[in-house]
Design a protein around this motif. Sequence first.
Motif, PDB file in Angstrom:
ATOM      1  N   TYR A  92       0.832  -1.202   0.000  1.00 46.41           N
ATOM      2  CA  TYR A  92       0.000   0.000   0.000  1.00 46.41           C
ATOM      3  C   TYR A  92       0.870   1.258   0.000  1.00 46.41           C
ATOM      4  CZ  TYR A  92      -4.363  -2.491   0.967  1.00 46.41           C
ATOM      5  OH  TYR A  92      -5.469  -3.297   0.881  1.00 46.41           O
ATOM      6  N   ASP A 100      -5.579   8.891   1.515  1.00 44.55           N
ATOM      7  CA  ASP A 100      -6.004   7.494   1.424  1.00 44.55           C
ATOM      8  C   ASP A 100      -4.814   6.582   1.124  1.00 44.55           C
ATOM      9  OD1 ASP A 100      -8.612   8.189   1.859  1.00 44.55           O
ATOM     10  OD2 ASP A 100      -9.218   8.068  -0.251  1.00 44.55           O
ATOM     11  N   ILE A 102      -3.796   3.155  -0.891  1.00 44.17           N
ATOM     12  CA  ILE A 102      -4.287   2.321  -1.994  1.00 44.17           C
ATOM     13  C   ILE A 102      -3.270   1.237  -2.311  1.00 44.17           C
ATOM     14  CG2 ILE A 102      -5.644   4.200  -3.024  1.00 44.17           C
ATOM     15  CD1 ILE A 102      -3.369   4.373  -5.172  1.00 44.17           C
ATOM     16  N   LYS A 103      -3.763   0.144  -2.915  1.00 43.61           N
ATOM     17  CA  LYS A 103      -2.883  -0.882  -3.447  1.00 43.61           C
ATOM     18  C   LYS A 103      -3.022  -0.881  -4.965  1.00 43.61           C
ATOM     19  CE  LYS A 103      -6.354  -4.472  -2.740  1.00 43.61           C
ATOM     20  NZ  LYS A 103      -6.671  -5.764  -2.146  1.00 43.61           N
ATOM     21  N   ASP A 105      -4.186  -2.960  -7.334  1.00 41.22           N
ATOM     22  CA  ASP A 105      -5.394  -3.389  -8.060  1.00 41.22           C
ATOM     23  C   ASP A 105      -6.643  -2.607  -7.649  1.00 41.22           C
ATOM     24  OD1 ASP A 105      -5.729  -4.442  -5.578  1.00 41.22           O
ATOM     25  OD2 ASP A 105      -6.126  -6.487  -6.235  1.00 41.22           O
ATOM     26  N   SER A 106      -6.443  -1.483  -6.990  1.00 40.15           N
ATOM     27  CA  SER A 106      -7.583  -0.652  -6.610  1.00 40.15           C
ATOM     28  C   SER A 106      -8.022   0.198  -7.807  1.00 40.15           C
ATOM     29  CB  SER A 106      -7.200   0.260  -5.444  1.00 40.15           C
ATOM     30  OG  SER A 106      -6.301   1.246  -5.898  1.00 40.15           O
ATOM     31  N   PRO A 107      -9.201   0.834  -7.736  1.00 40.58           N
ATOM     32  CA  PRO A 107      -9.641   1.710  -8.834  1.00 40.58           C
ATOM     33  C   PRO A 107      -8.678   2.881  -9.086  1.00 40.58           C
ATOM     34  CG  PRO A 107     -11.470   1.221  -7.364  1.00 40.58           C
ATOM     35  CD  PRO A 107     -10.230   0.675  -6.718  1.00 40.58           C
ATOM     36  N   ASP A 108      -7.857   3.215  -8.086  1.00 40.22           N
ATOM     37  CA  ASP A 108      -6.909   4.316  -8.234  1.00 40.22           C
ATOM     38  C   ASP A 108      -5.524   3.831  -8.677  1.00 40.22           C
ATOM     39  OD1 ASP A 108      -8.808   6.151  -7.239  1.00 40.22           O
ATOM     40  OD2 ASP A 108      -8.308   5.570  -5.202  1.00 40.22           O
ATOM     41  N   SER A 109      -5.451   2.757  -9.449  1.00 36.36           N
ATOM     42  CA  SER A 109      -4.154   2.170  -9.783  1.00 36.36           C
ATOM     43  C   SER A 109      -3.256   3.125 -10.572  1.00 36.36           C
ATOM     44  CB  SER A 109      -4.337   0.867 -10.546  1.00 36.36           C
ATOM     45  OG  SER A 109      -5.077   1.086 -11.725  1.00 36.36           O
ATOM     46  N   ASP A 130      -5.655  -9.107   3.072  1.00 32.48           N
ATOM     47  CA  ASP A 130      -5.706  -9.425   1.639  1.00 32.48           C
ATOM     48  C   ASP A 130      -4.655 -10.438   1.230  1.00 32.48           C
ATOM     49  OD1 ASP A 130      -7.705  -7.477   1.331  1.00 32.48           O
ATOM     50  OD2 ASP A 130      -6.210  -5.896   1.119  1.00 32.48           O
TER      51      ASP A 130
END
Length: 195
Positions: A92, A100, A102-103, A105-109, A130
């Motif tokens: 992350y 935030d 994020i990792k 494969d998130s929507p924010d890639s 995960d």
Amino acid sequence: GYGVFFELGRAKSVKQGWLFQLELSERKHPKEEKLSYDFSTPFIFGKQNFFYPVKLGVQQERLFGNKSNKNGVSITYNYGGGLALGLLRPYYVQLGNNGDYIKYDSPDSLQFLNPTAIIAGPSFSQGWSDLKVTPGAYGKAAIRFDYGSYNEVVSALEVGVTAEYYSKNIPIMLRNDAKKFFLSGYVAFIFGRRR
């Protein structure tokens, strides 16, 4: 990388024995490079997963040369293998625009690969929920130099090679080919007791 292992040995004869081992390590990609801004948690740009191989196996140990009771060096070699489980924990990063985490494969890639958007790396507690497991197998061969005083104490240096093969590719770093097969050398310091 680095790792720890627990070993239980059983003598078959004066010159042979069996070693039952459990090992946990963290394997790092050679292209990992830590970056940081001010006092934030450092991050590794492009890292997709932490990779923890867990190995459970058995080895046969054979004696090259013995030592006297009080001092000297005993030299043995061992070989074997067993089951390997590749634990993948997502990496992350923290974004500066909203704070935030994020990792990949998130929507924010797309933000994940934008170095100007990242302000910090992950804490140790992130990503464990995960976790993904990839099964595999491993083989190992080594030479051990036991220099412990008397025969009740084990103080040894082990030098060896290990080969691991997993059922799926192991993605550690983005923009680098993920692979199933890992070959590496290692040096281990061993401490323990004999009964």
